[in-house]
Design an enzyme around this catalytic site. Structure first.
Site, short mmCIF file in Angstrom:
data_model
loop_
_atom_site.label_atom_id
_atom_site.label_comp_id
_atom_site.label_asym_id
_atom_site.label_seq_id
_atom_site.Cartn_x
_atom_site.Cartn_y
_atom_site.Cartn_z
N GLU A 32 27.72 2.03 9.70
CA GLU A 32 27.75 3.72 9.52
C GLU A 32 28.96 3.98 8.79
O GLU A 32 29.89 4.26 9.31
CB GLU A 32 28.19 4.14 11.04
CG GLU A 32 26.92 3.84 11.99
CD GLU A 32 27.10 4.93 13.35
OE1 GLU A 32 28.00 5.54 13.46
OE2 GLU A 32 25.89 4.94 14.09
N HIS A 68 30.91 7.26 9.98
CA HIS A 68 31.80 7.27 11.40
C HIS A 68 33.05 6.98 11.17
O HIS A 68 33.27 5.79 10.90
CB HIS A 68 30.85 6.62 12.55
CG HIS A 68 31.53 6.75 13.79
ND1 HIS A 68 31.00 7.56 14.83
CD2 HIS A 68 32.72 6.09 14.22
CE1 HIS A 68 31.95 7.42 15.79
NE2 HIS A 68 32.99 6.52 15.50
N ASP A 92 31.87 12.10 12.30
CA ASP A 92 31.08 11.99 11.38
C ASP A 92 31.44 12.72 10.10
O ASP A 92 31.44 14.03 10.23
CB ASP A 92 29.49 11.93 11.94
CG ASP A 92 29.13 11.20 13.04
OD1 ASP A 92 30.07 10.13 13.14
OD2 ASP A 92 28.48 11.31 13.68
N LEU A 108 24.76 6.26 21.21
CA LEU A 108 25.08 5.54 22.38
C LEU A 108 24.99 6.44 23.48
O LEU A 108 25.02 7.65 23.60
CB LEU A 108 26.61 5.28 22.24
CG LEU A 108 26.68 4.05 21.23
CD1 LEU A 108 28.34 4.10 20.74
CD2 LEU A 108 26.75 2.63 21.86
ZN ZN Z 1 29.75 8.87 14.73
#
Ligand code: ZN
Length: 294
Positions: free
Chosen positions: A208, A211, A165, A151
């Site tokens: 993801e 995350h 993460d 992002l």
């Molecule tokens: Zn992340």
């Protein structure tokens, strides 16, 4: 003597089964709307006091929504971000991938507690691959990875200090037992999988499994129970105005207040509470009402 021994074993097994059932029910959550439409009133479960709220409060707290529509505000970064490498007490039982990983100290403590539980269940290969990123680091990542994988600076939760993460030292998270464990258990420790597989239309981000984001309890438990991502949960609170959640022998009154200018709101006088902005248009007050054990 043999007979009594046998009965004793049966009793121990029954006791064990009962304890398990009990802890299962303890972690079940019961959610109801507690906003009285006729009354126009909120359930406060006790005495209240008024508290001044400034517009800035919208941009502070653990429930901030950050995505491509709602950017991080300057004041939104957690004030307790620390360098994890020298903090051995916060980094037991998992590996730091890199020497420059930063995170909110409170979040690191909750993460550490969670990983200790996972360790007890036989999962030994957790790693943190990324934590807090400042805007320069995010810019660099955005340029290197491109918009499909990162992002732009100011639109990533990593810029808050509330997200990290998590990887496995053995394999990709999507197939690792560590990933499956997080998906099933992270909510118990106040974390959410921010970008689940079936919600990418809402989050705008592809799946993801690595995350995770800290929102705190009981919010993570409610989101798990209702299968909400953060976007949906904040919408839900806004629509309901107030909900009551019973979880782990505690009762929580969770109230949304729209904030358009500096104003006063009602907060409990005798119970602990937390205030978090939603990073959009209001604040959420979470009141914890102790429940006498049955
Ligand atoms: Zn992340």
């Amino acid at each position: 003597m043999k007979k009594w021994g046998f009965i004793l074993i049966i009793l121990i097994c029954l006791g064990f089964a009962f304890t398990n059932v009990q802890s299962y029910f303890d972690s079940k959550i019961n959610i109801e709307n507690s906003y009285d439409q006729n009354d126009g009133g909120r359930d406060t479960s006790g005495n209240v006091q008024t508290k001044e709220i400034t517009k800035e409060q919208i941009y502070l707290g653990n429930l901030l929504l950050v995505n491509s529509e709602f950017p991080v505000h300057q004041q939104s970064m957690k004030s307790d971000v620390v360098h994890l490498t020298p903090r051995h007490e916060l980094t037991q039982n998992y590996v730091l991938m890199g020497s420059d990983i930063y995170l909110s100290e409170d979040v690191a403590r909750e993460f550490s507690t969670m990983i200790l539980s996972a360790e007890k269940e036989g999962l030994h290969n957790f790693a943190i691959t990324s934590g807090f990123r400042n805007l320069n680091e995010q810019e660099l990542l955005y340029q290197q990875m491109g918009s499909d994988y990162a992002l732009p600076p100011g639109n990533s939760e990593h810029n808050l200090g509330l997200s990290l993460d998590v990887g496995s030292t053995q394999m990709k998270m999507a197939s690792a037992p560590e990933g499956k464990w997080l998906e099933k258990n992270a909510w118990k420790y106040g974390f959410i999988l921010r970008y689940p597989k079936d919600k990418s239309k809402i989050t705008g981000i592809q799946y993801e499994p690595w995350h995770i984001r800290y929102v705190g309890l009981p919010h993570s438990a409610i989101m798990q129970e209702k299968n909400f991502v953060l976007e949906e949960y904040l919408d839900f609170l806004k629509g309901e105005k107030q909900i009551t959640a019973h979880f782990n022998e505690e009762k929580y009154n969770i109230t949304y207040y729209p904030i358009t200018e500096n104003t006063t709101i009602e907060v409990p006088e005798n119970h602990p509470y937390q205030i978090s902005g939603n990073n959009i248009d209001g604040v959420i007050v979470t009141e914890m009402v102790p429940v006498t054990p049955r």
